[in-house]
Design a protein around this motif. Structure first.
Motif, PDB file in Angstrom:
ATOM      1  N   UNK B  57       0.784  -1.236   0.000  1.00  0.00           N
ATOM      2  CA  UNK B  57       0.000   0.000   0.000  1.00  0.00           C
ATOM      3  C   UNK B  57       0.814   1.283   0.000  1.00  0.00           C
ATOM      4  N   UNK B  58       2.122   1.190   0.030  1.00  0.00           N
ATOM      5  CA  UNK B  58       2.916   2.420  -0.075  1.00  0.00           C
ATOM      6  C   UNK B  58       4.080   2.212  -1.045  1.00  0.00           C
ATOM      7  N   UNK B  60       7.010   3.398  -0.587  1.00  0.00           N
ATOM      8  CA  UNK B  60       8.186   3.080   0.217  1.00  0.00           C
ATOM      9  C   UNK B  60       8.308   1.583   0.412  1.00  0.00           C
ATOM     10  N   UNK B  61       7.209   0.928   0.737  1.00  0.00           N
ATOM     11  CA  UNK B  61       7.239  -0.521   0.908  1.00  0.00           C
ATOM     12  C   UNK B  61       7.586  -1.215  -0.401  1.00  0.00           C
ATOM     13  N   UNK B  92      14.290   3.428   4.513  1.00  0.00           N
ATOM     14  CA  UNK B  92      13.584   2.151   4.314  1.00  0.00           C
ATOM     15  C   UNK B  92      14.405   1.152   3.499  1.00  0.00           C
TER      16      UNK B  92
ATOM     17  N   UNK D 230       9.889   4.356   8.071  1.00  0.00           N
ATOM     18  CA  UNK D 230      10.992   3.518   7.604  1.00  0.00           C
ATOM     19  C   UNK D 230      10.535   2.116   7.208  1.00  0.00           C
ATOM     20  N   UNK D 232       7.655   1.627   5.823  1.00  0.00           N
ATOM     21  CA  UNK D 232       6.708   1.755   4.719  1.00  0.00           C
ATOM     22  C   UNK D 232       5.252   1.777   5.159  1.00  0.00           C
TER      23      UNK D 232
END
Lengths: 355, 355, 355, 355
Positions: B57-58, B60-61, B92, D230, D232
């Protein structure tokens, strides 16, 4: 003609003798032995204040543990962009800090400047939680360019760092050479100038394998024991690390060794300059960075010379080599003799005549 | 006049409707639901080949998990020095990779060049185990400067990367805008040009929160399920992520949205240039970077304008602002209207007249 | 009367002499020296096959690096629930594996049984990605209870492990004592029985600080160099670790030392049993676990006896102590003399007479 | 007959409506939106005190981030040996804590007892730096056995924990069911009883995906923002998480849902017991653990029944099943109807008659 590294040298006789002396009887394991306690007291004396100490056997371990004491995983450590911690430790700082970021500052002659540090900290990418926030500054002393920060230069950098809330670490793999070069007391070059933790290296300066993490602000030493144990750096027979350091601290042998290595490097640097060669960085400690004309490089190698070729983006315009030159790093150790230096210079002479 | 980010927009109606439709009856938990399976099949169709998919869902992930698939902790990932993964994800990538190093390459207009990549890889600090070895290249598409790599530019970078054994990741937080701008198929812009893994972003383009990690070389997907679960990104009710993506993939709605945002940005960019303002980067996707004279900036803010001020070292000499200018980033979303753009331009007009 | 640990002993004379001999001339740094190469060849000879070797200085480092070679962060390592890796390394395995899980199997006398291992692996919590999957089994040889797995016991455990896809590690901190006790060849006790990696300990058996990670399936050695460097365990002056091991491997001195320590422990165990005391575990290597009546414990301590008090849930019903007894662990080293053992037994005699 | 998990249910209508309402206009990204602020205020009201809050979308993320706030990597977290954090999160706690250790305490009916906790903490393997020191206790409420700690039971455990310096976390994936069952206020069941951080779950109780990390001792919230970003878990469009929680907190809908699910489970449990079947654990929340005679299990599956088979070492002797029984876990959600329960019981009746 072995100038490849100061860690190619053997241990000093004084160190080996100390190991032999230490090798008698039983002793409390895991750093609770008497030799370790004596070293801790002696370091307090050397630095003229209370210190917390943790002994390990590699500079990589000392630096990585020290930096982990100073930063959370979601923060950053500022270092010179050509620093040992940045490039030469296979990511050990990232491993020990659980993934903190190293951010490189540029700087001629391998040295970060207060202005450079300020400019980097003024960039707009330090606001948490989107960005990592800077937590610490680490400087190498002597630097990877063989230069030495003066006590006031250290102080100026630490002032900038502290005004922004950063802690200060010093990578002193060649701290002896820096102290000998700067000609000030260990205290003046470290905590009196604002350094919080020092990696005090002995391995390149006569030890077999011994480094002391010296924490000046002892409140920063809270988890030191756990980090050392957890990373496998707590020796059961700690006396054998302590004995090495004890031998080198006695009668300031470590400074004498640093001075000796510096003197050899100075002889080498002067000799090379006298022969018209260009040093890439000013010679201030025990390392000489020089642009060797290709025939000179070839002659040295043919004569058994061993040294690393180098590269750097921190060389001043007026110290750049000519096309075709070989950028060489020559390191003198406490064992390097005048004869070895002169031998190398002799080969240079022959090569220059032939060219 | 909200130009602060494409993720300030709400979700598209089509997405909300899809969520409502998905909200009926029981469904297998943990990503084994039918909606997720349909999305996986649809993505294979979109990319014209078998793919492995993991929904999160992001961005960043998505980026951090993707990079972790491509590098060991003791290796490095090359990215642009101003990349989102470098600066905007609070470390991250370092967290998910267990401490791999991000190494920044410079490049004008936010783009890495083959020559720049080659030069970086030719530096002498990549030999293990002393150094970290490079494992992957990641490029942002569209870039953080709002520019877009053409398919052949992606291919040229991937060629350099692969010739050195590096894998290639694409951060497609604004992949829709890039596809719409480059006007080539998703396949041509990714795996046909050498991309191994894509972070395919939907959140900035009409979703509530949905990103697909798309692995083209399915052999690289081995640990994807574990990394997602272990980082807390496996939803028990996976249908609600899948439904969003399904709605956006239907009838190429995602590309239509990307095209619409790009068009608004284009209208804005042309309007600003027509008024004599300088764009810091060429407008190629849905972001406009402009040097605003201070009075213009003040007038916009007074009129309720919201946008970030920016800084970059990747601006070409001829695109630098004048002293006193405010470097602004204005982003258009799929919801931005011509009226909003024209409203902003009207305020600029007034400010310029007043000045 | 120092029976607290075999690592309280000094290094053997042969080791110190070897260090002194190694201390001459320059040598290639970072493990590329001749002494290290000789040790690698010698270990291949000892184990009768090609091996990959990595030298470090603590058992914690050897175990943690070895386990990290065998498991991903999202997997589990099965060990005895009272294993050293589980309790005595401050989480080093978790650190080096980036967070893999240690799962404890119970087992009397400190030994995991094939049935116990099977039952644990049959539990329903090993299915990824919800659960961590088991990746490796590690057994201690000699065990933490001072017992020794026979070669066929090792083989039976390895058979179970391998049938489930697990790799096998052996923590050989007291490998010498185990080999001396089992009276089989090092090869038979390790790879011929299914062991993939051995932590071969020398520190407790006459070295100053030296351990060899010995990888039998050399395909499992791929990242060994990076893990060692990154954790700060690559010595620049590697010859000084190698020299210690070389001295102990010469003429099977290590086995002789193991045998000597075992014999002292045997003398001690028999003496205690002859005096009516109960051993908590059968004496098979160099450790004696005994239930000391409180007056005996007091008398020993009064006489300068040093040893750890212990606790364990792996004691058989028939070997439990009586209420009030002190559960003591007494360790003999290669330096322990008959006189020391008899001295201790003499104090026991006096205490029993007085009681 | 879907009793496999409460997270197989869809989201409640109230939640979907709230999402639709939230989907209008622009809003500040990254958790700075108004909906998030309202939820934070509402949670303070629910818990009758100031709290720090962080919203995420999975229970795994909530638990792992919360535990990471409470422990250093070289410390341990005590949990029940069958806890979700121990077995069902693919090592997420180890990942987020950078390798802390989870140590399992046994306890019947899935509950840790003060005596059991004390005994575990009295073991001799908690002394740093050799051992990891315990840093936190985490309890599940409701437990993995479907039981519920009373407020005084929570208090008694927290007393033991705090007397040893441990912090207390509560995994409230089914907190609503626990509050409904214990029939006390949320405050009494948490911070008034000594809980420092709560993972407050909404996903299993009507949300699409929403969990709140609620920190009662706000000093413990220092790094929460960084950990969430961090990993996510910081949504750019945070309003969509907040809206779900807001809908469920309104008018105590969450407690009503918890009560409803509990009532369905109660109806099921009583029905099964009335038919002579044995429950493995007392039914206290919304889960029923029952030993199904094999023919009953077969009949249920034939009739479309879906549920997990289970195993546990925490079953009391008097609640064990007979050989051949199938140990089943049946979960009721807020959507489970009496008709569904009665349908299942009807199949049981038929199977028992046939047998």
């Amino acid at each position: 003609m072995f100038f490849v590294s100061d860690n190619a040298a053997p241990a000093a006789d004084a160190v080996l003798s100390a190991l032999a002396r230490a090798n008698a009887g039983l002793s409390a394991p895991y750093g609770k032995d008497e030799a370790t306690k004596r070293v801790e007291r002696k370091l307090a004396e050397v630095f003229e204040r209370e210190v917390a100490v943790s002994l390990v056997t590699t500079g990589t371990a000392a630096n990585a543990i020290a930096l982990a004491q100073l930063t959370a995983p979601w923060k950053a450590v500022i270092c010179h962009e050509e620093a040992h911690v940045m490039h030469d430790e296979c990511g050990a700082p990232e491993f020990f800090t659980n993934g903190a970021k190293l951010a490189g500052a540029s700087g001629l002659d391998g040295k970060i400047t207060p202005d450079g540090l300020t400019a980097l900290l003024d960039r707009d990418f330090w606001t948490p939680p989107t960005h990592v926030a800077p937590a610490a500054l680490t400087i190498s002393q002597a630097t990877e360019a063989g230069t030495v920060y003066t006590a006031s230069e250290v102080g100026a950098l630490a002032d900038v760092a502290k005004s922004r809330g950063l802690r200060v670490h010093m990578d002193g793999a060649r701290f002896a050479n820096a102290v000998a070069s700067a000609n000030v007391s260990p205290a003046e070059l470290t905590w009196k100038a604002g350094v919080d933790i020092l990696s005090f290296g002995f391995t390149k300066n006569g030890a077999m394998a011994a480094e002391a993490i010296v924490v000046f602000d002892t409140a920063l030493a809270a988890d030191l024991a756990e980090r050392r144990k957890r990373s496998g750096h707590l020796w059961s027979k700690g006396r054998y690390i302590a004995a090495q350091i004890e031998a080198l601290l006695a009668d300031d042998l470590w400074i004498a060794f640093g001075r000796r290595a510096n003197a050899s490097a100075d002889r080498l640097a002067r000799g090379l300059e006298a022969r018209g060669l260009t040093l890439a960085f000013p010679r201030q400690a025990n390392e000489v960075f020089v642009h060797l004309p290709a025939p000179v490089d070839a002659a040295l190698k043919a004569a058994g010379g061993v040294y690393y070729t180098w590269s750097s983006e921190a060389v001043r315009p007026e110290r750049q080599g000519r096309p075709g030159d070989v950028f060489a790093r020559l390191i003198a150790s406490f064992e390097t003799t005048d004869a070895e230096v002169d031998g190398l210079l002799g080969v240079v002479d022959q090569a220059l005549v032939a060219a």
